[in-house]
Design a protein around this motif. Structure first.
Motif, PDB file in Angstrom:
ATOM      1  N   SER A 109      58.455  57.819  76.522  1.00 16.11           N
ATOM      2  CA  SER A 109      58.309  58.666  75.230  1.00 16.11           C
ATOM      3  C   SER A 109      58.094  57.714  73.880  1.00 16.11           C
ATOM      4  O   SER A 109      58.903  56.630  73.974  1.00 16.11           O
ATOM      5  N   LEU A 110      57.110  58.205  72.953  1.00 17.67           N
ATOM      6  CA  LEU A 110      57.198  57.348  71.823  1.00 17.67           C
ATOM      7  C   LEU A 110      58.614  57.345  71.074  1.00 17.67           C
ATOM      8  O   LEU A 110      58.800  56.312  70.425  1.00 17.67           O
ATOM      9  N   ARG A 111      59.140  58.243  70.987  1.00 18.09           N
ATOM     10  CA  ARG A 111      60.552  58.241  70.345  1.00 18.09           C
ATOM     11  C   ARG A 111      61.552  57.338  71.071  1.00 18.09           C
ATOM     12  O   ARG A 111      62.662  56.921  70.415  1.00 18.09           O
ATOM     13  N   LEU A 113      60.784  54.279  72.455  1.00 20.38           N
ATOM     14  CA  LEU A 113      60.403  52.983  72.106  1.00 20.38           C
ATOM     15  C   LEU A 113      60.743  52.423  70.943  1.00 20.38           C
ATOM     16  O   LEU A 113      60.820  53.087  70.135  1.00 20.38           O
TER      17      LEU A 113
END
Length: 116
Positions: A109-111, A113
């Motif tokens: 998930s981008l959150r 990273l």
């Protein structure tokens, strides 16, 4: 029908009901003993698992605040400690989540990273 036939009928009914209760008791006793045997086997299995070495991480001791220090600490200090431990727990969960998804080969998930 003579009077003694009623006595025979009642004796037969009482005998059959006693036989039924005896058979029911034997069945209940056998089921109880099977349950006790299964509980013993489960206890041995759990006892065997309890002797295995622990592979999990031990919890970190709280070194910043000794027990009972919250009573005499300032409100700002306690708020800072609370926020720091909360963000630490969040970061630990995020790292475990990233590691779990990496192990499974799932997309991140981008959150989750870390771009810093």
């Amino acid at each position: 029908m003579p009077w003694w036939s009623w006595i025979l009928i009642w004796i037969a009914l009482v005998a059959l009901s006693l036989l039924f209760y005896v058979l029911l008791g034997i069945r209940l006793y056998r089921q109880f003993m099977a349950t006790i045997k299964d509980l013993g086997a489960a206890g041995e299995k759990i006892g065997h698992l309890a002797t295995l070495p622990a592979t999990y991480d031990e919890p970190r001791p709280l070194t910043s605040v000794p027990p009972g220090a919250a009573i005499f600490a300032t409100r700002a200090r306690m708020r800072h400690d609370y926020d720091a431990s909360k963000s630490s727990r969040r970061e630990d969960r995020r790292q475990r989540r990233v590691q779990r998804k990496t192990d499974r080969g799932q997309p991140q998930s981008l959150r989750d990273l870390d771009f810093s």
